[in-house]
Design a protein around this motif. Structure first.
Motif, PDB file in Angstrom:
ATOM      1  N   ILE A 100      31.378 -23.546  -5.208  1.00  0.00           N
ATOM      2  CA  ILE A 100      33.145 -23.670  -5.105  1.00  0.00           C
ATOM      3  C   ILE A 100      33.488 -24.885  -4.758  1.00  0.00           C
ATOM      4  CG2 ILE A 100      34.634 -22.636  -2.826  1.00  0.00           C
ATOM      5  CD1 ILE A 100      32.582 -20.604  -1.705  1.00  0.00           C
ATOM      6  N   LEU A 101      34.109 -25.100  -5.666  1.00  0.00           N
ATOM      7  CA  LEU A 101      34.598 -26.536  -5.483  1.00  0.00           C
ATOM      8  C   LEU A 101      35.546 -26.332  -4.208  1.00  0.00           C
ATOM      9  CD1 LEU A 101      35.301 -28.934  -7.106  1.00  0.00           C
ATOM     10  CD2 LEU A 101      37.212 -27.791  -7.970  1.00  0.00           C
ATOM     11  N   VAL A 102      35.496 -27.062  -3.042  1.00  0.00           N
ATOM     12  CA  VAL A 102      35.760 -27.776  -1.920  1.00  0.00           C
ATOM     13  C   VAL A 102      36.261 -28.937  -1.206  1.00  0.00           C
ATOM     14  CG1 VAL A 102      34.560 -28.005  -0.765  1.00  0.00           C
ATOM     15  CG2 VAL A 102      36.018 -27.350   0.375  1.00  0.00           C
ATOM     16  N   SER A 103      37.634 -29.320  -0.847  1.00  0.00           N
ATOM     17  CA  SER A 103      38.206 -29.998  -1.060  1.00  0.00           C
ATOM     18  C   SER A 103      38.100 -30.781   0.557  1.00  0.00           C
ATOM     19  CB  SER A 103      40.014 -30.206  -0.034  1.00  0.00           C
ATOM     20  OG  SER A 103      40.401 -29.522  -0.909  1.00  0.00           O
ATOM     21  N   SER A 104      37.654 -32.311   0.149  1.00  0.00           N
ATOM     22  CA  SER A 104      36.349 -33.212   0.862  1.00  0.00           C
ATOM     23  C   SER A 104      36.841 -32.652   2.369  1.00  0.00           C
ATOM     24  CB  SER A 104      36.407 -34.977   0.027  1.00  0.00           C
ATOM     25  OG  SER A 104      35.581 -34.886  -0.629  1.00  0.00           O
ATOM     26  N   CYS A 105      37.927 -32.368   2.182  1.00  0.00           N
ATOM     27  CA  CYS A 105      38.253 -33.215   3.753  1.00  0.00           C
ATOM     28  C   CYS A 105      38.487 -31.801   4.605  1.00  0.00           C
ATOM     29  CB  CYS A 105      40.259 -33.013   4.211  1.00  0.00           C
ATOM     30  SG  CYS A 105      40.645 -32.190   3.237  1.00  0.00           S
ATOM     31  N   LEU A 106      38.276 -30.367   3.648  1.00  0.00           N
ATOM     32  CA  LEU A 106      37.857 -29.125   4.465  1.00  0.00           C
ATOM     33  C   LEU A 106      36.246 -29.174   5.395  1.00  0.00           C
ATOM     34  CD1 LEU A 106      40.606 -27.054   2.397  1.00  0.00           C
ATOM     35  CD2 LEU A 106      40.703 -27.706   4.556  1.00  0.00           C
ATOM     36  N   ALA A 107      35.597 -30.248   4.473  1.00  0.00           N
ATOM     37  CA  ALA A 107      34.435 -30.074   4.154  1.00  0.00           C
ATOM     38  C   ALA A 107      33.884 -31.023   5.801  1.00  0.00           C
ATOM     39  CB  ALA A 107      33.086 -30.992   3.252  1.00  0.00           C
ATOM     40  N   GLY A 108      34.807 -32.157   6.023  1.00  0.00           N
ATOM     41  CA  GLY A 108      34.299 -32.820   6.750  1.00  0.00           C
ATOM     42  C   GLY A 108      34.521 -34.342   6.887  1.00  0.00           C
ATOM     43  N   ARG A 109      35.637 -34.886   6.100  1.00  0.00           N
ATOM     44  CA  ARG A 109      34.840 -35.727   4.564  1.00  0.00           C
ATOM     45  C   ARG A 109      36.984 -36.518   5.550  1.00  0.00           C
ATOM     46  NH1 ARG A 109      31.399 -35.171  -0.815  1.00  0.00           N
ATOM     47  NH2 ARG A 109      29.155 -34.778   0.342  1.00  0.00           N
ATOM     48  N   PRO A 110      37.154 -38.529   5.473  1.00  0.00           N
ATOM     49  CA  PRO A 110      37.813 -38.627   5.989  1.00  0.00           C
ATOM     50  C   PRO A 110      38.496 -38.986   5.005  1.00  0.00           C
ATOM     51  CG  PRO A 110      36.204 -40.250   6.715  1.00  0.00           C
ATOM     52  CD  PRO A 110      35.744 -38.712   6.313  1.00  0.00           C
ATOM     53  N   VAL A 111      38.837 -38.435   4.083  1.00  0.00           N
ATOM     54  CA  VAL A 111      39.664 -38.939   3.272  1.00  0.00           C
ATOM     55  C   VAL A 111      40.995 -38.472   2.566  1.00  0.00           C
ATOM     56  CG1 VAL A 111      37.507 -38.250   1.280  1.00  0.00           C
ATOM     57  CG2 VAL A 111      39.164 -36.801   1.847  1.00  0.00           C
ATOM     58  N   ARG A 112      41.720 -37.491   3.567  1.00  0.00           N
ATOM     59  CA  ARG A 112      43.393 -37.584   4.082  1.00  0.00           C
ATOM     60  C   ARG A 112      44.366 -38.911   3.327  1.00  0.00           C
ATOM     61  NH1 ARG A 112      46.549 -33.415   6.171  1.00  0.00           N
ATOM     62  NH2 ARG A 112      46.983 -34.949   7.693  1.00  0.00           N
ATOM     63  N   TYR A 113      45.793 -38.651   3.553  1.00  0.00           N
ATOM     64  CA  TYR A 113      45.894 -39.961   3.216  1.00  0.00           C
ATOM     65  C   TYR A 113      45.666 -41.202   4.280  1.00  0.00           C
ATOM     66  CZ  TYR A 113      49.761 -38.514   6.176  1.00  0.00           C
ATOM     67  OH  TYR A 113      49.977 -37.661   7.191  1.00  0.00           O
ATOM     68  N   ASP A 114      45.723 -40.390   5.500  1.00  0.00           N
ATOM     69  CA  ASP A 114      45.776 -41.240   7.340  1.00  0.00           C
ATOM     70  C   ASP A 114      44.500 -40.908   7.146  1.00  0.00           C
ATOM     71  OD1 ASP A 114      44.718 -38.410   7.492  1.00  0.00           O
ATOM     72  OD2 ASP A 114      46.508 -37.516   9.419  1.00  0.00           O
ATOM     73  N   GLY A 115      43.275 -40.600   6.611  1.00  0.00           N
ATOM     74  CA  GLY A 115      42.336 -41.648   6.813  1.00  0.00           C
ATOM     75  C   GLY A 115      41.948 -40.212   7.570  1.00  0.00           C
ATOM     76  N   ALA A 116      41.535 -39.595   8.020  1.00  0.00           N
ATOM     77  CA  ALA A 116      41.251 -38.038   8.780  1.00  0.00           C
ATOM     78  C   ALA A 116      40.575 -36.962   8.195  1.00  0.00           C
ATOM     79  CB  ALA A 116      42.397 -37.394   9.701  1.00  0.00           C
TER      80      ALA A 116
ATOM     81  N   GLY B 154      24.445 -23.702   0.214  1.00  0.00           N
ATOM     82  CA  GLY B 154      24.680 -24.779  -0.789  1.00  0.00           C
ATOM     83  C   GLY B 154      25.503 -23.915  -2.242  1.00  0.00           C
ATOM     84  N   ARG B 155      26.997 -24.012  -1.641  1.00  0.00           N
ATOM     85  CA  ARG B 155      27.425 -23.214  -3.012  1.00  0.00           C
ATOM     86  C   ARG B 155      29.001 -24.462  -2.812  1.00  0.00           C
ATOM     87  NH1 ARG B 155      28.180 -17.819  -3.384  1.00  0.00           N
ATOM     88  NH2 ARG B 155      26.312 -16.359  -2.529  1.00  0.00           N
ATOM     89  N   LEU B 156      29.175 -24.873  -1.892  1.00  0.00           N
ATOM     90  CA  LEU B 156      30.173 -26.098  -1.454  1.00  0.00           C
ATOM     91  C   LEU B 156      30.118 -27.388  -2.790  1.00  0.00           C
ATOM     92  CD1 LEU B 156      31.061 -25.560   2.097  1.00  0.00           C
ATOM     93  CD2 LEU B 156      32.125 -24.448   0.398  1.00  0.00           C
ATOM     94  N   VAL B 157      31.517 -27.282  -3.112  1.00  0.00           N
ATOM     95  CA  VAL B 157      30.877 -28.389  -3.824  1.00  0.00           C
ATOM     96  C   VAL B 157      31.955 -29.598  -3.451  1.00  0.00           C
ATOM     97  CG1 VAL B 157      31.159 -29.844  -6.349  1.00  0.00           C
ATOM     98  CG2 VAL B 157      29.766 -27.542  -6.384  1.00  0.00           C
ATOM     99  N   PRO B 158      31.815 -30.842  -2.854  1.00  0.00           N
ATOM    100  CA  PRO B 158      33.215 -31.081  -2.328  1.00  0.00           C
ATOM    101  C   PRO B 158      33.554 -32.522  -3.126  1.00  0.00           C
ATOM    102  CG  PRO B 158      31.018 -31.620  -0.387  1.00  0.00           C
ATOM    103  CD  PRO B 158      30.958 -30.747  -1.843  1.00  0.00           C
ATOM    104  N   PHE B 159      34.997 -32.413  -3.405  1.00  0.00           N
ATOM    105  CA  PHE B 159      35.455 -33.625  -4.032  1.00  0.00           C
ATOM    106  C   PHE B 159      37.607 -33.232  -3.882  1.00  0.00           C
ATOM    107  CE2 PHE B 159      38.259 -34.725  -7.832  1.00  0.00           C
ATOM    108  CZ  PHE B 159      37.019 -34.627  -8.346  1.00  0.00           C
ATOM    109  N   CYS B 160      37.588 -34.927  -3.758  1.00  0.00           N
ATOM    110  CA  CYS B 160      39.153 -35.437  -2.888  1.00  0.00           C
ATOM    111  C   CYS B 160      39.691 -35.877  -4.314  1.00  0.00           C
ATOM    112  CB  CYS B 160      38.546 -36.424  -1.765  1.00  0.00           C
ATOM    113  SG  CYS B 160      40.670 -36.620  -1.572  1.00  0.00           S
ATOM    114  N   PRO B 161      40.310 -34.629  -5.328  1.00  0.00           N
ATOM    115  CA  PRO B 161      40.995 -35.596  -6.621  1.00  0.00           C
ATOM    116  C   PRO B 161      41.817 -36.822  -6.187  1.00  0.00           C
ATOM    117  CG  PRO B 161      42.312 -33.435  -5.312  1.00  0.00           C
ATOM    118  CD  PRO B 161      40.924 -33.858  -4.983  1.00  0.00           C
TER     119      PRO B 161
END
Length: 164
Positions: free
Chosen positions: A4-20, A36-43
């Motif tokens: 499952i490709l998953v938005s990095s911010c949903l996986a807990g990485r602070p990559v949103r525009y506001d740094g959250a 091990g299904r999740l593939v975090p990615f921030c476009p």
């Protein structure tokens, strides 16, 4: 096992525009992480944008219109960041193909990742129906995209795909 490709911010990485981050607190999501299904990615970050960065919205349409060249992604000051969003979408698709992900769980409301809802391009916080740039490209290429509030539907699809 389906990935499952998953938005990095949903996986807990602070990559949103506001740094959250906007981590998902759900048993299904945590089970997929443990499996091990999740593939975090921030476009947006992969496309070359910084963290933090000015908020951006699609002006003149939705993600499909951006792909067609009839809409743009702009910051509140009018800076055109469409190129970074297109680059990030292509890299997300490359990642999905490389990892075999046929499903994506992306951040609702994002100009990249929104699946059912994005902002209307006026920078007033007004939502409107539509999908983001990455969502549009992934869907066009056969990847099923869901928002973070639709995990039960993701699980149903996983079960169906893995029972074949």
């Amino acid at each position: 096992m389906e990935r499952i490709l998953v938005s990095s911010c949903l996986a807990g990485r602070p990559v949103r525009y506001d740094g959250a981050a906007k981590p998902v607190d759900d048993g299904l999501f945590e089970r997929w992480r443990a499996e091990g299904r999740l593939v975090p990615f921030c476009p947006e970050v992969s496309g070359g944008l910084a963290v933090p960065r000015p908020p951006a919205e699609i002006v003149g349409g939705d993600g499909r219109a951006v792909l067609a060249g009839t809409a743009a992604v702009r910051t509140g000051t009018g800076e055109d960041v469409t190129g970074a969003f297109l680059r990030g979408a292509r890299l997300a698709l490359d990642t999905a193909r490389r990892t075999g992900a046929r499903i994506a769980v992306l951040k609702e409301g994002s100009p990249s990742c929104g699946s059912d809802r994005i902002h209307d391009g006026t920078f007033t916080g007004t939502p409107r129906p539509g999908g983001g740039v990455t969502t549009a490209l992934l869907e066009r290429e056969g990847v099923r995209v869901f928002g973070e509030d639709d995990l039960a539907a993701v699980q149903a699809l996983l079960t169906a795909l893995e029972s074949r």
